[in-house]
Design a protein around this motif. Structure first.
Motif, PDB file in Angstrom:
ATOM      1  N   MET A  28      43.670  26.215  34.975  1.00  0.00           N
ATOM      2  CA  MET A  28      44.562  26.847  34.012  1.00  0.00           C
ATOM      3  C   MET A  28      44.480  28.358  34.194  1.00  0.00           C
ATOM      4  SD  MET A  28      44.126  24.660  30.461  1.00  0.00           S
ATOM      5  CE  MET A  28      45.595  25.443  29.742  1.00  0.00           C
ATOM      6  N   ILE A  29      45.553  29.043  33.882  1.00  0.00           N
ATOM      7  CA  ILE A  29      45.602  30.497  34.052  1.00  0.00           C
ATOM      8  C   ILE A  29      45.300  31.171  32.715  1.00  0.00           C
ATOM      9  CG2 ILE A  29      47.012  32.472  34.732  1.00  0.00           C
ATOM     10  CD1 ILE A  29      46.291  30.510  36.995  1.00  0.00           C
ATOM     11  N   LEU A  30      44.384  32.132  32.751  1.00  0.00           N
ATOM     12  CA  LEU A  30      44.031  32.898  31.554  1.00  0.00           C
ATOM     13  C   LEU A  30      43.494  34.256  31.970  1.00  0.00           C
ATOM     14  CD1 LEU A  30      43.409  33.180  28.484  1.00  0.00           C
ATOM     15  CD2 LEU A  30      41.115  32.312  29.024  1.00  0.00           C
ATOM     16  N   ASP A  31      43.987  35.288  31.318  1.00  0.00           N
ATOM     17  CA  ASP A  31      43.379  36.611  31.394  1.00  0.00           C
ATOM     18  C   ASP A  31      42.614  36.795  30.095  1.00  0.00           C
ATOM     19  OD1 ASP A  31      42.656  39.260  31.425  1.00  0.00           O
ATOM     20  OD2 ASP A  31      44.583  39.995  32.160  1.00  0.00           O
ATOM     21  N   ALA A  32      41.293  36.659  30.154  1.00  0.00           N
ATOM     22  CA  ALA A  32      40.471  36.716  28.944  1.00  0.00           C
ATOM     23  C   ALA A  32      40.525  38.073  28.269  1.00  0.00           C
ATOM     24  CB  ALA A  32      39.023  36.354  29.279  1.00  0.00           C
ATOM     25  N   GLY A  33      41.031  39.084  28.971  1.00  0.00           N
ATOM     26  CA  GLY A  33      41.151  40.403  28.393  1.00  0.00           C
ATOM     27  C   GLY A  33      42.443  40.635  27.635  1.00  0.00           C
ATOM     28  N   LYS A  34      43.324  39.650  27.609  1.00  0.00           N
ATOM     29  CA  LYS A  34      44.600  39.779  26.901  1.00  0.00           C
ATOM     30  C   LYS A  34      44.552  38.917  25.646  1.00  0.00           C
ATOM     31  CE  LYS A  34      47.586  41.016  30.791  1.00  0.00           C
ATOM     32  NZ  LYS A  34      48.798  40.662  31.564  1.00  0.00           N
TER      33      LYS A  34
END
Length: 247
Positions: free
Chosen positions: A55-61
């Motif tokens: 899964m795609i995730l930018d934990a900083g957003k």
């Protein structure tokens, strides 16, 4: 934490510690969902592993995390373990005024990311059997590296948050902290080649032995990190800080 039969969501699964933990947990009989910003690197982690999913995730957003959590639970309703491993580390000169964008990104990813993900998943996890939250901190949570002051501070804060979470979730969700030493990964440029750092395979072997034990300790510590973890207790804090300040 039980060693098999889990559905584990792990952030930062595209390289280094996250990649190897995902593969080890998969091989022990778990379904593993890995998340990061880099689809190609995630696909490389999952290649050849039937029960590693991407899964795609930018934990900083922060704005993206709520929808990510909803999507993850809808697609994988059996998730019972959350592993907050995503992190970034920047070297910085804190002796003068500077652009704070790197520091802000570290706080968003390393500290607010885990807090937001825990907040998103916590009600779901409390309804699952054998639920656990695993936060990956650092030996630098206990003795900071001055040239990575913000990184060290985020890991110290995450350690403190983990302690509080463990106290409040007692008997509901198991809360575990992995505190790595310096490990040969590409967290910073050239780090994988530094001889004074712990080889990645040795770190993973020693870490997984503790997960495979009859009872997982609340803090998973490899031998090289113990002097940092216990620096204040052992009266070694000032010496270790002075050593790190020269790096």
């Amino acid at each position: 934490m039980k060693i098999s039969g889990n559905t584990i969501l792990l952030t930062g699964g595209s390289s280094g510690i996250g990649r190897e933990l995902a593969r080890r947990w998969h091989d022990l009989g778990n379904t593993v969902i890995i998340a990061s910003r880099n689809r190609d690197a995630l696909d490389k982690t999952a290649e050849g592993y039937e029960n590693i999913h991407v899964m795609i995730l930018d934990a900083g957003k922060g704005a993206d995390i709520g929808q990510f959590v909803r999507d993850a639970i809808e697609k994988f309703p059996a998730i019972n373990v959350l592993v907050n491993n995503a992190g970034i580390m920047k070297f910085e000169d804190i002796t003068g005024s500077r652009d704070l964008s790197d520091a802000e990104a570290e706080i968003e990813t390393n500290l607010l990311g885990p807090i937001r993900l825990i907040d998103g998943f916590i009600d779901h996890l409390k309804g699952q059997a054998d639920a656990a939250v695993i936060n990956v901190t650092s030996g630098l949570a206990f003795v900071p590296l001055p040239k990575a002051a913000t990184y060290s501070a985020t890991k110290a804060a995450l350690h403190s948050y983990t302690v509080s979470l463990r106290a409040k979730l007692k008997d509901a969700v198991e809360v575990i902290e992995i505190a790595p030493p310096g490990v040969q990964t590409e967290l910073t440029p050239g780090q994988s080649e530094r001889e004074e750092y712990m080889p990645l395979d040795e770190f993973i072997d020693e870490t997984m032995k503790q997960f495979e034990a009859a009872e997982t300790p609340p803090e998973v510590l490899t031998e090289p990190v113990k002097p940092f973890r216990h620096a204040e207790r052992d009266g070694k804090f000032d010496d270790l800080l002075a050593m790190l300040a020269t790096r």
